[in-house]
Design a protein around this motif. Structure first.
Motif, PDB file in Angstrom:
ATOM      1  N   LEU A  43       1.169  -1.017   0.164  1.00 35.51           N
ATOM      2  CA  LEU A  43       0.222  -0.028  -0.186  1.00 35.51           C
ATOM      3  C   LEU A  43       1.108   1.553   0.119  1.00 35.51           C
ATOM      4  O   LEU A  43       0.353   1.928  -0.580  1.00 35.51           O
ATOM      5  N   LEU A  44       2.172   0.984   0.758  1.00 35.10           N
ATOM      6  CA  LEU A  44       2.737   2.140   0.743  1.00 35.10           C
ATOM      7  C   LEU A  44       3.232   2.537  -0.455  1.00 35.10           C
ATOM      8  O   LEU A  44       3.210   3.712  -1.554  1.00 35.10           O
ATOM      9  N   VAL A 194      -8.046  11.478  -8.499  1.00 30.80           N
ATOM     10  CA  VAL A 194      -8.432  10.342  -7.881  1.00 30.80           C
ATOM     11  C   VAL A 194      -7.537   9.975  -6.627  1.00 30.80           C
ATOM     12  O   VAL A 194      -7.460   9.433  -5.822  1.00 30.80           O
ATOM     13  N   LEU A 195      -6.094  10.488  -6.680  1.00 34.79           N
ATOM     14  CA  LEU A 195      -5.089  10.474  -6.001  1.00 34.79           C
ATOM     15  C   LEU A 195      -4.938  10.188  -4.289  1.00 34.79           C
ATOM     16  O   LEU A 195      -4.861   9.514  -3.623  1.00 34.79           O
ATOM     17  N   PRO A 196      -6.058  11.321  -4.026  1.00 27.78           N
ATOM     18  CA  PRO A 196      -5.731  11.829  -2.104  1.00 27.78           C
ATOM     19  C   PRO A 196      -7.362  10.470  -1.815  1.00 27.78           C
ATOM     20  O   PRO A 196      -6.458   9.825  -0.953  1.00 27.78           O
ATOM     21  N   VAL A 200      -5.492   8.173   0.931  1.00 25.63           N
ATOM     22  CA  VAL A 200      -6.290   7.877   1.686  1.00 25.63           C
ATOM     23  C   VAL A 200      -5.858   7.059   2.986  1.00 25.63           C
ATOM     24  O   VAL A 200      -6.095   6.461   3.754  1.00 25.63           O
ATOM     25  N   VAL A 201      -7.319   5.991   1.605  1.00 31.02           N
ATOM     26  CA  VAL A 201      -7.665   5.081   1.874  1.00 31.02           C
ATOM     27  C   VAL A 201      -6.361   4.091   2.106  1.00 31.02           C
ATOM     28  O   VAL A 201      -5.838   2.938   3.527  1.00 31.02           O
ATOM     29  N   SER A 202      -5.059   4.674   1.430  1.00 28.91           N
ATOM     30  CA  SER A 202      -3.396   3.012   1.672  1.00 28.91           C
ATOM     31  C   SER A 202      -3.409   3.540   3.282  1.00 28.91           C
ATOM     32  O   SER A 202      -3.053   2.944   4.233  1.00 28.91           O
ATOM     33  N   ALA A 208      -4.444   1.276  10.351  1.00 25.01           N
ATOM     34  CA  ALA A 208      -5.418   0.616  10.946  1.00 25.01           C
ATOM     35  C   ALA A 208      -4.534  -1.380  11.574  1.00 25.01           C
ATOM     36  O   ALA A 208      -4.666  -1.622  12.786  1.00 25.01           O
ATOM     37  N   ALA A 209      -4.023  -1.663  10.232  1.00 23.77           N
ATOM     38  CA  ALA A 209      -2.982  -2.646  10.940  1.00 23.77           C
ATOM     39  C   ALA A 209      -1.744  -2.611  11.995  1.00 23.77           C
ATOM     40  O   ALA A 209      -1.794  -3.685  12.387  1.00 23.77           O
TER      41      ALA A 209
END
Length: 321
Positions: A43-44, A194-196, A200-202, A208-209
């Motif tokens: 994700l990063l 749509v990058l923001p 944000v989701v990533s 959270a993980a």
């Protein structure tokens, strides 16, 4: 498609709230998120790929126009935050895993959040983007070197392992993003819009993980870690601002240095800590991600209302005291 872009903009503007919300949910219900640990590094990498898509040649024009200001910002980033982290670890006699986590997040480059806060606070956005880009490109060498230098007293640190990790999850995705932008041209514009949302989701999933994986340790040491994170972040803002004052920079550039130095790429810190140390070492980065978006928004609001006259009056009051 407009709805997706609008959603992306809304989520980007409310980033801090989503991070805070999911950090709390992950702490209360860790079983929902703990299996997402394996997604932290990919994700990063996705976030960094997006940064490559958004980078433009003009973003580095500030380096040519004002190389001294950019160099000052880069030096301040890699001196103030690592040094402050080391001093806080010494002062509070932190346990090894927490100490390494604090130093690790301090040694990371600045992130894209600082660019947004600089814009909101009426700072010098071109300077902010240049500092973020240069510190990120230098990170594969400087970040492992600083972690090895400052954290090896607590736990064994492998420079080469950290170097290759940062190369793979930061520099390679950015390079691929830049190549994709060159090859596809205008066709990547929608992706950039749509990058923001993707970012944000990533970052929310990463935080959270990390929180879920270390829920028990956070319950035990969370208040201490949070206090260290808040101090670290606050000293970054203050020392970044007064570094700009010391070198005679105008107010807009002082705002930029404050936010660029105080805000870190905490997602990178969480990924490195999870990959090379332990889930507990990733907790300072996760909490930093929550806190610096809140504090950065508050500081940007204050900066937005701040004028050169108010700045002179503030300094006069401090001198009188």
């Amino acid at each position: 498609m407009r709805a997706l872009v609008a959603l992306s903009r809304f989520v980007g503007n409310t980033f801090a709230y989503w991070v805070l919300l999911f950090a709390i949910v992950a702490f209360l219900f860790p079983q929902w998120f703990v299996d997402l640990k394996v997604a932290i590094v990919p994700l990063l990498g996705l976030v960094m790929f997006g940064m490559g898509l958004a980078l433009k040649t003009e973003d580095f024009a500030e380096v040519a126009r004002h190389p001294g200001r950019v160099a000052l910002g880069v030096a301040a980033q890699f001196v103030i935050m690592p040094g402050t982290a080391w001093l806080l670890c010494q002062l509070f006699s932190l346990p090894p895993e927490i100490a390494v986590g604090v130093i690790l997040v301090g040694c990371c480059p600045s992130g894209t959040s600082s660019n947004v806060m600089t814009w909101l606070g009426r700072g010098d956005l071109a300077l902010a983007v240049s500092i973020s880009a240069i510190t990120t490109l230098l990170a594969p060498v400087i970040t492992p070197a600083l972690i090895w230098l400052l954290a090896s007293a607590w736990l064994p640190v492998s420079f080469s392992a950290l170097f290759w990790s940062i190369l793979q999850i930061v520099l390679l995705p950015i390079f691929l993003g830049v190549v994709a932008q060159r090859l596809l041209g205008e066709r990547v514009r929608l992706a950039v819009d749509v990058l923001p949302l993707v970012s944000v989701v990533s970052i929310v999933i990463i935080v959270a993980a990390v929180v879920a994986a270390s829920q028990a340790k956070i319950a035990e040491s969370g208040l201490l870690i949070m206090a260290i994170v808040m101090l670290h972040n606050s000293f970054g803002y203050l020392l970044g601002y007064f570094t700009g004052r010391l070198f005679g920079l105008p107010l807009a550039q002082r705002k930029t240095l404050s936010l660029e130095v105080g805000m870190q790429n905490s997602g990178l810190g969480a990924a490195l800590a999870s990959a090379h140390f332990s889930p507990l070492a990733a907790v300072p980065s996760a909490l930093f991600s929550v806190w610096h978006n809140i504090s950065g928004a508050l500081l940007a609001t204050y900066f937005r209302r701040m004028s050169e006259k108010q700045d002179r009056e503030l300094l006069a009051r401090q001198a009188a005291d």
